[in-house]
Design a protein around this motif. Structure first.
Motif, PDB file in Angstrom:
ATOM      1  N   UNK A  75       0.862  -1.188   0.000  1.00  0.00           N
ATOM      2  CA  UNK A  75       0.000   0.000   0.000  1.00  0.00           C
ATOM      3  C   UNK A  75       0.892   1.229   0.000  1.00  0.00           C
ATOM      4  N   UNK A  76       0.494   2.238  -0.755  1.00  0.00           N
ATOM      5  CA  UNK A  76       1.381   3.367  -1.018  1.00  0.00           C
ATOM      6  C   UNK A  76       1.059   4.648  -0.271  1.00  0.00           C
ATOM      7  N   UNK A  77      -0.219   4.873   0.038  1.00  0.00           N
ATOM      8  CA  UNK A  77      -0.552   6.134   0.720  1.00  0.00           C
ATOM      9  C   UNK A  77      -1.907   6.018   1.387  1.00  0.00           C
ATOM     10  N   UNK A  78      -1.996   6.486   2.602  1.00  0.00           N
ATOM     11  CA  UNK A  78      -3.276   6.585   3.288  1.00  0.00           C
ATOM     12  C   UNK A  78      -3.962   5.276   3.589  1.00  0.00           C
ATOM     13  N   UNK A  79      -3.286   4.140   3.351  1.00  0.00           N
ATOM     14  CA  UNK A  79      -3.870   2.846   3.645  1.00  0.00           C
ATOM     15  C   UNK A  79      -4.931   2.392   2.669  1.00  0.00           C
ATOM     16  N   UNK A  80      -5.194   3.172   1.606  1.00  0.00           N
ATOM     17  CA  UNK A  80      -6.228   2.776   0.638  1.00  0.00           C
ATOM     18  C   UNK A  80      -5.688   2.620  -0.773  1.00  0.00           C
ATOM     19  N   UNK A  81      -4.470   3.079  -1.032  1.00  0.00           N
ATOM     20  CA  UNK A  81      -3.892   2.982  -2.370  1.00  0.00           C
ATOM     21  C   UNK A  81      -3.101   1.681  -2.468  1.00  0.00           C
ATOM     22  N   UNK A  82      -3.782   0.605  -2.865  1.00  0.00           N
ATOM     23  CA  UNK A  82      -3.151  -0.714  -2.926  1.00  0.00           C
ATOM     24  C   UNK A  82      -2.415  -0.871  -4.246  1.00  0.00           C
ATOM     25  N   UNK A  83      -1.222  -1.462  -4.197  1.00  0.00           N
ATOM     26  CA  UNK A  83      -0.341  -1.505  -5.362  1.00  0.00           C
ATOM     27  C   UNK A  83      -0.467  -2.802  -6.144  1.00  0.00           C
ATOM     28  N   UNK A  84      -0.293  -2.722  -7.442  1.00  0.00           N
ATOM     29  CA  UNK A  84      -0.213  -3.886  -8.323  1.00  0.00           C
ATOM     30  C   UNK A  84       1.228  -4.118  -8.773  1.00  0.00           C
ATOM     31  N   UNK A  85       2.144  -3.252  -8.373  1.00  0.00           N
ATOM     32  CA  UNK A  85       3.487  -3.219  -8.938  1.00  0.00           C
ATOM     33  C   UNK A  85       4.409  -4.282  -8.364  1.00  0.00           C
ATOM     34  N   UNK A  86       5.333  -4.734  -9.210  1.00  0.00           N
ATOM     35  CA  UNK A  86       6.489  -5.521  -8.790  1.00  0.00           C
ATOM     36  C   UNK A  86       7.749  -4.800  -9.261  1.00  0.00           C
ATOM     37  N   UNK A  87       8.814  -4.852  -8.458  1.00  0.00           N
ATOM     38  CA  UNK A  87      10.117  -4.388  -8.920  1.00  0.00           C
ATOM     39  C   UNK A  87      11.189  -5.342  -8.411  1.00  0.00           C
ATOM     40  N   UNK A  88      12.415  -5.204  -8.935  1.00  0.00           N
ATOM     41  CA  UNK A  88      13.456  -6.182  -8.600  1.00  0.00           C
ATOM     42  C   UNK A  88      14.792  -5.507  -8.364  1.00  0.00           C
ATOM     43  N   UNK A  89      15.652  -6.227  -7.636  1.00  0.00           N
ATOM     44  CA  UNK A  89      17.031  -5.806  -7.416  1.00  0.00           C
ATOM     45  C   UNK A  89      17.948  -6.998  -7.660  1.00  0.00           C
ATOM     46  N   UNK A  90      19.234  -6.713  -7.860  1.00  0.00           N
ATOM     47  CA  UNK A  90      20.274  -7.738  -7.884  1.00  0.00           C
ATOM     48  C   UNK A  90      20.878  -7.764  -6.484  1.00  0.00           C
ATOM     49  N   UNK A  91      20.666  -8.871  -5.764  1.00  0.00           N
ATOM     50  CA  UNK A  91      20.916  -8.889  -4.324  1.00  0.00           C
ATOM     51  C   UNK A  91      22.394  -8.699  -3.984  1.00  0.00           C
ATOM     52  N   UNK A  92      23.309  -9.228  -4.798  1.00  0.00           N
ATOM     53  CA  UNK A  92      24.729  -9.116  -4.458  1.00  0.00           C
ATOM     54  C   UNK A  92      25.356  -7.814  -4.955  1.00  0.00           C
ATOM     55  N   UNK A  93      24.532  -6.883  -5.405  1.00  0.00           N
ATOM     56  CA  UNK A  93      25.024  -5.606  -5.900  1.00  0.00           C
ATOM     57  C   UNK A  93      24.096  -4.492  -5.422  1.00  0.00           C
ATOM     58  N   UNK A  94      24.562  -3.646  -4.516  1.00  0.00           N
ATOM     59  CA  UNK A  94      23.696  -2.596  -3.983  1.00  0.00           C
ATOM     60  C   UNK A  94      23.240  -1.658  -5.097  1.00  0.00           C
ATOM     61  N   UNK A  95      22.046  -1.114  -4.917  1.00  0.00           N
ATOM     62  CA  UNK A  95      21.501  -0.206  -5.911  1.00  0.00           C
ATOM     63  C   UNK A  95      19.985  -0.156  -5.839  1.00  0.00           C
ATOM     64  N   UNK A  96      19.392   0.680  -6.656  1.00  0.00           N
ATOM     65  CA  UNK A  96      17.957   0.875  -6.636  1.00  0.00           C
ATOM     66  C   UNK A  96      17.227  -0.185  -7.456  1.00  0.00           C
ATOM     67  N   UNK A  97      15.962  -0.367  -7.140  1.00  0.00           N
ATOM     68  CA  UNK A  97      15.130  -1.354  -7.830  1.00  0.00           C
ATOM     69  C   UNK A  97      14.709  -0.864  -9.219  1.00  0.00           C
ATOM     70  N   UNK A  98      14.361  -1.837 -10.049  1.00  0.00           N
ATOM     71  CA  UNK A  98      13.891  -1.599 -11.414  1.00  0.00           C
ATOM     72  C   UNK A  98      12.523  -2.245 -11.575  1.00  0.00           C
ATOM     73  N   UNK A  99      11.664  -1.640 -12.384  1.00  0.00           N
ATOM     74  CA  UNK A  99      10.316  -2.184 -12.588  1.00  0.00           C
ATOM     75  C   UNK A  99      10.378  -3.595 -13.168  1.00  0.00           C
ATOM     76  N   UNK A 100       9.543  -4.494 -12.640  1.00  0.00           N
ATOM     77  CA  UNK A 100       9.492  -5.889 -13.091  1.00  0.00           C
ATOM     78  C   UNK A 100       8.222  -6.180 -13.887  1.00  0.00           C
ATOM     79  N   UNK A 101       7.076  -5.695 -13.440  1.00  0.00           N
ATOM     80  CA  UNK A 101       5.794  -5.976 -14.072  1.00  0.00           C
ATOM     81  C   UNK A 101       4.686  -5.769 -13.061  1.00  0.00           C
ATOM     82  N   UNK A 102       3.509  -6.301 -13.355  1.00  0.00           N
ATOM     83  CA  UNK A 102       2.344  -6.125 -12.484  1.00  0.00           C
ATOM     84  C   UNK A 102       1.796  -7.460 -11.999  1.00  0.00           C
ATOM     85  N   UNK A 103       1.292  -7.481 -10.767  1.00  0.00           N
ATOM     86  CA  UNK A 103       0.494  -8.602 -10.288  1.00  0.00           C
ATOM     87  C   UNK A 103      -0.835  -8.649 -11.043  1.00  0.00           C
ATOM     88  N   UNK A 104      -1.567  -9.757 -10.905  1.00  0.00           N
ATOM     89  CA  UNK A 104      -2.862  -9.853 -11.585  1.00  0.00           C
ATOM     90  C   UNK A 104      -3.936  -9.026 -10.894  1.00  0.00           C
TER      91      UNK A 104
END
Length: 414
Positions: free
Chosen positions: A373-402
């Protein structure tokens, strides 16, 4: 032959006032395993969910198991070889709704593809809540972790449930999870075969009914742990490849509501971090050795309603993914699982979610976050993002849940 079934009746199952009555009932071998859903009551607009599922191949003759449904609720149920339609007719007297029932077999396969899952590379996301609509969800999604794309429908959980805690035995591909139904803690653990899209099946019970627990495992060594919950420091353990009631493992250092867990897999160290009552603590246990948790370090910053995952035997744990540190945060924090220490900043997610779930493909080094949930407890997210665990850095968009969802769970066959 008499069979022991569990009957779960959830009144007002589609909102936070839900109440759950779960009981064991003897029935005949020809009972169907099904979900029965009443349509919303015309006066209250609320619904009742009745679920019947097989608990064991044969029952004991104890009076507590063989007592009729009427001893625990206002409805009655025969333990003779009645069909599901007659048993659900008896059960329906416990609801004020007179609407017709619609049912679907829990043992049926999902319409999703049944092609074999890549070993170590399938992630699954369980259930959750659509906060804007104030409804619980029973959808299970799956992804191929190494390939960015939208999720696919895997099947359904036994009940529409929220605040999931999930883990798995890795490449042996059994995923397990527990959650809450409405506002009521339940003791049921469910399982899926991660390589085969299908509906979840009853596994066993926790030692104590509770909700908002953390979970982890030692993967192929077959031990899964569930720890914490509101007012609880209990850690339970199960043998993932053998359905049996959970047993006492030891205790967390204090009561810990809503912690998250991760581990270094077969190297046998598990971490529980954060939570609504112990916001900064990370603590560890040796998974293959019963005992109490020990202090590992602190989260910097403190965290609750976050996610966690790891690269298993490569020893990096993402112990705090997103969540709430007084305000929602995108920050990811990590530790080296073998070395007690405070967490260090890893990077940031693409949004600022709480109530999310995370999983990984283990030593292949990709971690994926889903929902929240992103804001105010009512904005539920469909988003997925990913990271490379052995390399620090920011996440990248992966796709959407159903479906948009928060308070979901996640695991993988890594």
């Amino acid at each position: 032959m008499a069979i022991l079934y569990k009957v779960v009746i959830v009144e007002n199952f589609d909102d936070d006032t839900a109440t759950t009555n779960a009981l064991d009932v003897e029935g005949a071998d020809d009972w169907l395993i099904a979900v029965e859903t009443f349509q919303p009551d015309e006066e209250t607009g609320k619904s009742t969910l009745i679920t019947i599922f097989k608990k064991s191949g044969s029952s004991s003759s104890s009076s507590s198991s063989s007592s009729s449904l009427s001893s625990s609720s206002s409805s009655s149920s025969s333990s003779s070889s009645s069909s599901l339609s007659s048993s659900s007719s008896s059960l329906s007297s416990s609801s004020s709704s007179s609407s017709s029932l619609s049912s679907s077999s829990l043992s049926s396969s999902s319409s999703s593809s049944t092609s074999a899952a890549p070993v170590g590379d399938r992630g699954v996301f369980w259930g959750g809540s659509n906060l804007a609509q104030n409804v619980f969800q029973n959808r299970i999604d799956y992804i191929t972790i190494s390939s960015e794309s939208d999720a696919t429908d895997f099947g359904d959980t036994i009940l529409a449930m929220s605040q999931w805690a999930c883990t798995s035995n890795g490449v042996d591909a059994r995923g397990i999870g527990t959650a809450r139904s409405g506002s009521t803690p339940v003791d049921d653990i469910q399982y899926i075969t991660i390589g085969t899209p299908s509906n979840a099946i009853y596994f066993a019970d926790l030692s104590v009914s509770r909700q908002r627990v953390g979970s982890l495992s030692n993967q192929g060594n077959q031990r899964g742990l569930f720890g914490g919950g509101p007012g609880s420091n209990v850690i339970d353990y199960i043998t993932i490849n053998s359905a049996a009631i959970a047993l006492d493992f030891g205790n967390l250092m204090e009561n810990q509501d809503d912690p998250v867990g991760c581990s270094n897999g077969t190297n046998e160290r598990g971490l529980f971090s954060g939570g609504s009552t112990t916001l900064v603590r990370i603590q560890y246990i040796t998974i293959n050795s019963l005992g109490n948790a020990t202090n590992f370090g602190t989260l910097d910053p403190f965290r609750r309603e976050h996610g966690a995952t790891s690269n298993l035997t490569n020893e990096r744990g993402l112990v705090a993914v997103g969540g709430d540190r007084g305000v929602r945060t995108s920050e990811i924090s990590y530790v080296t699982i073998t070395t007690p220490a405070d967490s260090i900043k890893f990077g940031d997610l693409t949004t600022t979610p709480e109530d999310l779930a995370a999983t990984s493909n283990g030593t292949n080094e990709r971690g994926v976050r889903g929902g929240g949930s992103n804001s105010g407890g009512t904005d539920t997210s469909v988003l997925m993002d990913y990271v490379t665990i052995n390399s620090t850095g920011n996440a990248t968009s992966f796709g959407n849940l159903t479906q948009t969802r928060a308070f979901l769970g996640a695991c993988s066959n890594a």
